[in-house]
Design an enzyme around this catalytic site. Structure first.
Site, short mmCIF file in Angstrom:
data_model
loop_
_atom_site.label_atom_id
_atom_site.label_comp_id
_atom_site.label_asym_id
_atom_site.label_seq_id
_atom_site.Cartn_x
_atom_site.Cartn_y
_atom_site.Cartn_z
N CYS A 40 1.19 -1.50 -0.21
CA CYS A 40 -0.25 0.28 0.15
C CYS A 40 1.12 1.36 0.06
O CYS A 40 1.02 2.62 -1.32
CB CYS A 40 -0.96 -0.20 1.39
SG CYS A 40 -1.87 -1.21 1.06
N ASP A 57 10.98 -5.87 -9.12
CA ASP A 57 11.15 -6.23 -7.39
C ASP A 57 12.44 -6.23 -7.18
O ASP A 57 13.25 -6.44 -7.80
CB ASP A 57 10.73 -7.68 -7.60
CG ASP A 57 10.66 -9.09 -6.19
OD1 ASP A 57 10.59 -9.58 -6.30
OD2 ASP A 57 11.88 -9.05 -5.86
N HIS A 104 -5.88 -2.37 -1.33
CA HIS A 104 -5.46 -3.29 -0.92
C HIS A 104 -6.49 -4.36 -0.45
O HIS A 104 -7.81 -4.06 -0.15
CB HIS A 104 -5.74 -3.21 1.02
CG HIS A 104 -4.86 -4.32 1.73
ND1 HIS A 104 -3.14 -4.42 1.97
CD2 HIS A 104 -5.55 -5.09 2.38
CE1 HIS A 104 -3.32 -5.48 2.40
NE2 HIS A 104 -4.57 -5.61 3.13
N HIS A 162 0.20 -8.26 0.78
CA HIS A 162 -1.04 -7.95 -0.33
C HIS A 162 -0.58 -8.27 -2.00
O HIS A 162 0.23 -8.87 -2.17
CB HIS A 162 -0.67 -5.98 -0.36
CG HIS A 162 -1.34 -5.41 -0.90
ND1 HIS A 162 -1.98 -3.83 -0.49
CD2 HIS A 162 -1.51 -5.59 -2.54
CE1 HIS A 162 -2.21 -3.30 -1.92
NE2 HIS A 162 -2.17 -3.65 -2.87
N HIS A 183 -0.07 -9.44 -5.10
CA HIS A 183 0.59 -8.81 -5.90
C HIS A 183 0.95 -10.54 -6.97
O HIS A 183 0.77 -11.76 -6.94
CB HIS A 183 2.16 -8.49 -5.65
CG HIS A 183 3.10 -10.04 -4.47
ND1 HIS A 183 2.32 -10.27 -2.99
CD2 HIS A 183 3.56 -10.59 -4.64
CE1 HIS A 183 2.83 -10.48 -2.83
NE2 HIS A 183 3.67 -11.13 -3.23
N HIS A 241 3.00 -11.68 -9.81
CA HIS A 241 5.10 -11.50 -10.40
C HIS A 241 5.54 -12.66 -11.50
O HIS A 241 4.57 -12.66 -12.27
CB HIS A 241 6.05 -12.68 -9.40
CG HIS A 241 6.20 -12.27 -8.43
ND1 HIS A 241 7.17 -12.27 -7.54
CD2 HIS A 241 5.15 -13.11 -7.28
CE1 HIS A 241 7.06 -12.25 -6.34
NE2 HIS A 241 6.17 -12.51 -6.39
P1 5GP Z 1 5.66 -12.99 -1.94
O1 5GP Z 1 6.75 -14.45 -1.62
O2 5GP Z 1 5.19 -12.61 -1.49
O3 5GP Z 1 5.07 -13.33 -3.28
O4 5GP Z 1 7.15 -12.63 -3.01
C1 5GP Z 1 7.21 -11.05 -2.31
C2 5GP Z 1 7.87 -10.23 -3.37
O5 5GP Z 1 8.06 -8.49 -3.14
C3 5GP Z 1 9.70 -11.12 -3.37
O6 5GP Z 1 9.88 -11.32 -4.17
C4 5GP Z 1 9.99 -9.96 -3.29
O7 5GP Z 1 11.71 -9.73 -3.06
C5 5GP Z 1 9.77 -8.62 -2.34
N1 5GP Z 1 9.76 -7.08 -2.16
C6 5GP Z 1 9.56 -7.46 -1.12
N2 5GP Z 1 9.77 -6.11 0.01
C7 5GP Z 1 10.07 -5.55 -1.83
C8 5GP Z 1 10.26 -3.79 -1.42
O8 5GP Z 1 10.27 -3.22 -0.59
N3 5GP Z 1 10.66 -3.47 -2.64
C9 5GP Z 1 10.44 -3.85 -3.77
N4 5GP Z 1 10.11 -3.76 -4.60
N5 5GP Z 1 9.77 -5.26 -3.73
C10 5GP Z 1 9.76 -5.93 -2.57
ZN ZN Z 2 -1.83 -3.01 1.41
#
Ligand code: 5GP
Ligand code: ZN
Length: 116
Positions: A7, A30, A46, A97, A99, A101
């Site tokens: 957020c 990322d 959110h 939140h 997302h 990839h």
């Molecule tokens: P998840 O495991 O929740 O699917 O992936 C979260 C993703 O968010 C990870 O690939 C991680 O590298 C990325 N990420 C975490 N914190 C940040 C941040 O502060 N900035 C950016 N750009 N990516 C983030």
């Molecule tokens: Zn959020």
């Protein structure tokens, strides 16, 4: 939502390398890319995860797919890509939140999961 990392990124309160923004969606690189192209697409509003989304979220979910497809081509993965939505504890979702990839690049990303 207070204290939600994504957020804050969508609001511009935490910096990110933005690649796209519209009224509903925000996309950014990322911070720890797994492949040459690794972009996250999020709804600005959110939604905790795909598991907590509802029928009312269907339009924004659909737009996430369409924008992801376009961004992959524009951002260096012109010949296909992988879209991943980690969901909940089993899906190893680290940021609460929703997302998607976008993972890709010039080379094939390889098999989806390692067999255990
Ligand atoms: P998840 O495991 O929740 O699917 O992936 C979260 C993703 O968010 C990870 O690939 C991680 O590298 C990325 N990420 C975490 N914190 C940040 C941040 O502060 N900035 C950016 N750009 N990516 C983030
Ligand atoms: Zn959020």
């Amino acid at each position: 939502m207070e204290n939600c990392l994504f957020c804050k990124i969508a609001a511009g309160d935490i910096p990110s390398r933005k690649v796209y923004e519209d009224d509903e969606l925000f996309a950014f690189h990322d911070i720890n890319p797994a492949r040459p192209v690794h972009i996250l697409v999020i709804p600005k509003r959110h939604i905790t995860s795909l598991a907590s989304s509802t029928e009312a979220d269907l339009p924004v979910l659909g737009r996430m797919l369409a924008v992801a497809n376009r961004l992959a081509t524009e951002q260096g993965s012109p010949d296909g890509f992988r879209l991943i939505i980690n969901t909940g504890a089993i899906g190893h979702q680290e940021v609460q939140h929703l997302h998607a990839h976008i993972v890709g690049g010039p080379e094939p990303v390889g098999p989806m999961l390692k067999r255990v």
